[in-house]
Design a protein around this motif. Structure first.
Motif, PDB file in Angstrom:
ATOM      1  N   ILE A  11       1.117 -18.482  -5.974  1.00 43.53           N
ATOM      2  CA  ILE A  11       0.611 -17.321  -6.713  1.00 43.53           C
ATOM      3  C   ILE A  11      -0.594 -16.714  -6.001  1.00 43.53           C
ATOM      4  N   ILE A  12      -1.560 -17.563  -5.641  1.00 46.18           N
ATOM      5  CA  ILE A  12      -2.769 -17.070  -4.971  1.00 46.18           C
ATOM      6  C   ILE A  12      -2.413 -16.450  -3.623  1.00 46.18           C
ATOM      7  N   GLY A  13      -1.539 -17.121  -2.867  1.00 46.15           N
ATOM      8  CA  GLY A  13      -1.141 -16.605  -1.556  1.00 46.15           C
ATOM      9  C   GLY A  13      -0.447 -15.252  -1.655  1.00 46.15           C
ATOM     10  N   THR A  14       0.419 -15.105  -2.657  1.00 43.43           N
ATOM     11  CA  THR A  14       1.129 -13.838  -2.848  1.00 43.43           C
ATOM     12  C   THR A  14       0.171 -12.715  -3.219  1.00 43.43           C
ATOM     13  N   VAL A  15      -0.760 -13.025  -4.119  1.00 42.15           N
ATOM     14  CA  VAL A  15      -1.749 -12.020  -4.535  1.00 42.15           C
ATOM     15  C   VAL A  15      -2.628 -11.611  -3.360  1.00 42.15           C
ATOM     16  N   LEU A  16      -3.071 -12.574  -2.567  1.00 40.52           N
ATOM     17  CA  LEU A  16      -3.911 -12.265  -1.409  1.00 40.52           C
ATOM     18  C   LEU A  16      -3.152 -11.430  -0.376  1.00 40.52           C
ATOM     19  N   ALA A  17      -1.878 -11.771  -0.158  1.00 32.01           N
ATOM     20  CA  ALA A  17      -1.063 -11.005   0.792  1.00 32.01           C
ATOM     21  C   ALA A  17      -0.912  -9.563   0.322  1.00 32.01           C
ATOM     22  N   TYR A  18      -0.725  -9.376  -0.984  1.00 31.60           N
ATOM     23  CA  TYR A  18      -0.561  -8.022  -1.516  1.00 31.60           C
ATOM     24  C   TYR A  18      -1.876  -7.241  -1.459  1.00 31.60           C
ATOM     25  N   LEU A  19      -2.993  -7.916  -1.791  1.00 32.74           N
ATOM     26  CA  LEU A  19      -4.293  -7.242  -1.739  1.00 32.74           C
ATOM     27  C   LEU A  19      -4.624  -6.804  -0.317  1.00 32.74           C
ATOM     28  N   PHE A  20      -4.318  -7.668   0.647  1.00 27.43           N
ATOM     29  CA  PHE A  20      -4.540  -7.299   2.047  1.00 27.43           C
ATOM     30  C   PHE A  20      -3.656  -6.108   2.430  1.00 27.43           C
ATOM     31  N   SER A  21      -2.407  -6.129   1.969  1.00 26.57           N
ATOM     32  CA  SER A  21      -1.472  -5.037   2.277  1.00 26.57           C
ATOM     33  C   SER A  21      -1.945  -3.729   1.658  1.00 26.57           C
ATOM     34  N   ARG A  22      -2.481  -3.806   0.445  1.00 26.37           N
ATOM     35  CA  ARG A  22      -3.026  -2.609  -0.220  1.00 26.37           C
ATOM     36  C   ARG A  22      -4.219  -2.065   0.556  1.00 26.37           C
ATOM     37  N   TRP A  23      -5.086  -2.963   0.999  1.00 34.29           N
ATOM     38  CA  TRP A  23      -6.273  -2.546   1.766  1.00 34.29           C
ATOM     39  C   TRP A  23      -5.836  -1.863   3.057  1.00 34.29           C
ATOM     40  N   LEU A  24      -4.863  -2.465   3.734  1.00 33.93           N
ATOM     41  CA  LEU A  24      -4.371  -1.908   4.995  1.00 33.93           C
ATOM     42  C   LEU A  24      -3.711  -0.554   4.769  1.00 33.93           C
ATOM     43  N   TYR A  25      -2.976  -0.432   3.664  1.00 32.83           N
ATOM     44  CA  TYR A  25      -2.276   0.813   3.334  1.00 32.83           C
ATOM     45  C   TYR A  25      -3.260   1.955   3.100  1.00 32.83           C
ATOM     46  N   LYS A  26      -4.362   1.643   2.428  1.00 32.69           N
ATOM     47  CA  LYS A  26      -5.374   2.671   2.162  1.00 32.69           C
ATOM     48  C   LYS A  26      -6.178   2.997   3.428  1.00 32.69           C
ATOM     49  N   ARG A  27      -6.360   1.989   4.269  1.00 29.75           N
ATOM     50  CA  ARG A  27      -7.150   2.190   5.492  1.00 29.75           C
ATOM     51  C   ARG A  27      -6.365   2.975   6.536  1.00 29.75           C
ATOM     52  N   VAL A  28      -5.100   2.633   6.694  1.00 31.24           N
ATOM     53  CA  VAL A  28      -4.228   3.329   7.649  1.00 31.24           C
ATOM     54  C   VAL A  28      -3.065   3.896   6.849  1.00 31.24           C
ATOM     55  N   TYR A  29      -3.278   5.029   6.193  1.00 27.93           N
ATOM     56  CA  TYR A  29      -2.289   5.538   5.241  1.00 27.93           C
ATOM     57  C   TYR A  29      -1.046   6.059   5.959  1.00 27.93           C
ATOM     58  N   THR A  30       0.030   5.300   5.817  1.00 27.82           N
ATOM     59  CA  THR A  30       1.334   5.702   6.330  1.00 27.82           C
ATOM     60  C   THR A  30       2.405   4.994   5.510  1.00 27.82           C
ATOM     61  N   PRO A  31       3.485   5.681   5.156  1.00 36.96           N
ATOM     62  CA  PRO A  31       4.556   5.045   4.382  1.00 36.96           C
ATOM     63  C   PRO A  31       5.144   3.814   5.063  1.00 36.96           C
ATOM     64  N   LEU A  32       4.986   3.720   6.377  1.00 39.28           N
ATOM     65  CA  LEU A  32       5.538   2.583   7.108  1.00 39.28           C
ATOM     66  C   LEU A  32       4.800   1.286   6.796  1.00 39.28           C
ATOM     67  N   LEU A  33       3.593   1.415   6.215  1.00 39.42           N
ATOM     68  CA  LEU A  33       2.812   0.236   5.838  1.00 39.42           C
ATOM     69  C   LEU A  33       2.808   0.056   4.323  1.00 39.42           C
ATOM     70  N   LEU A  34       3.921   0.342   3.703  1.00 39.58           N
ATOM     71  CA  LEU A  34       4.065   0.188   2.255  1.00 39.58           C
ATOM     72  C   LEU A  34       3.674  -1.243   1.854  1.00 39.58           C
ATOM     73  N   PRO A  35       2.763  -1.405   0.887  1.00 35.34           N
ATOM     74  CA  PRO A  35       2.272  -2.742   0.537  1.00 35.34           C
ATOM     75  C   PRO A  35       3.355  -3.766   0.225  1.00 35.34           C
ATOM     76  N   VAL A  36       4.397  -3.360  -0.511  1.00 38.76           N
ATOM     77  CA  VAL A  36       5.437  -4.323  -0.862  1.00 38.76           C
ATOM     78  C   VAL A  36       6.188  -4.802   0.380  1.00 38.76           C
ATOM     79  N   ALA A  37       6.343  -3.923   1.383  1.00 35.30           N
ATOM     80  CA  ALA A  37       7.024  -4.309   2.617  1.00 35.30           C
ATOM     81  C   ALA A  37       6.141  -5.213   3.472  1.00 35.30           C
ATOM     82  N   VAL A  38       4.871  -4.834   3.615  1.00 38.94           N
ATOM     83  CA  VAL A  38       3.947  -5.617   4.451  1.00 38.94           C
ATOM     84  C   VAL A  38       3.704  -6.997   3.847  1.00 38.94           C
ATOM     85  N   SER A  39       3.472  -7.050   2.532  1.00 40.64           N
ATOM     86  CA  SER A  39       3.215  -8.341   1.891  1.00 40.64           C
ATOM     87  C   SER A  39       4.446  -9.239   1.942  1.00 40.64           C
ATOM     88  N   THR A  40       5.634  -8.654   1.792  1.00 41.38           N
ATOM     89  CA  THR A  40       6.870  -9.439   1.921  1.00 41.38           C
ATOM     90  C   THR A  40       7.002 -10.013   3.327  1.00 41.38           C
TER      91      THR A  40
END
Length: 229
Positions: A11-40
């Motif tokens: 649970i913690i690992g999944t949440v951290l992976a998603y939070l990192f993906s969200r941060w990356l998505y906002k920092r480098v905004y591109t649909p190719l870095l969709l949080p659900v895809a990056v975290s998966t």
């Protein structure tokens, strides 16, 4: 005790992976870095690198999976907020979603037959554009592999959310009703989450399209399959 530790870690690992993906998505905004895809991708790489099985991961991942139901129910709120506008757009939404459902089925069967997939795989890919539980039921009723259908659904959802922006740009589609119907009928819940980024009305249209698409595909799939096979 080991199961509890594994569950908490997952649970913690999944949440951290998603939070990192969200941060990356906002920092480098591109649909190719969709949080659900990056975290998966991060989770899959981690499981492979540590030789942890999917079943072991799902001891904790199952708890996150259970939140999907409430998340889908929460989509009703923007529907309520935009109910008056949605009533006015009812006809084009229904017609557009029906066409999207037909295209989704036909394109899946056509591409599968083009690369000479076995019949079982054709049936598995046919309901790729609707939400997972519905797709699995449709696939099983046709004689496909329901678990494989779930994979195709995930691929369709992520691909649609990632590349939908570019497809709309290439075809000059600027109207939110067209984008909303496109996301909902082709990429179900994942596409709807992307549509919500563009505004609550587009997200509401996508939500309706997702629901209608599941109904249309459930009804017309057997008939289209008979015509195409």
């Amino acid at each position: 005790m080991n199961d509890i530790i594994i569950a908490i870690t997952a649970i913690i690992g999944t949440v951290l992976a998603y939070l990192f993906s969200r941060w990356l998505y906002k920092r480098v905004y591109t649909p190719l870095l969709l949080p659900v895809a990056v975290s998966t991708f991060i989770i899959v790489i981690f499981l492979i690198a540590t030789n942890i099985s999917y079943d072991t991961y799902m001891i904790g991942g199952e708890w996150i999976h259970r939140l999907l139901g409430p998340a889908v129910v929460a989509l009703a709120y923007p529907l309520y907020q935009n109910r008056d506008v949605l009533k006015e757009l009812a006809f084009p939404i229904v017609v557009g979603t029906f066409i999207g459902a037909v295209v989704g089925i036909v394109s899946g069967v056509w591409m599968a037959k083009l690369v000479r997939f076995e019949e079982e795989l054709v049936f598995s890919i046919t309901p790729k554009s609707v939400t997972t539980p519905v797709a699995m039921d449709i696939s099983e009723s046709l004689g496909g592999i329901d678990t494989l259908s779930a994979v195709f659904v995930m691929v369709a959802g992520i691909a649609g959310a990632m590349f939908g922006t570019y497809v709309f740009k290439w075809f000059g589609l600027k109207e939110m009703i067209g984008r909303g119907v496109g996301y909902g009928s082709a990429s179900h819940a994942i596409g709807t989450s992307k549509a919500l980024e563009n505004g609550p009305l587009e997200g509401s249209i996508s939500t309706i399209a997702m629901i209608l698409s599941a109904i249309f595909v459930s009804i017309i799939t057997p008939y289209l399959i008979q015509m195409m096979m």
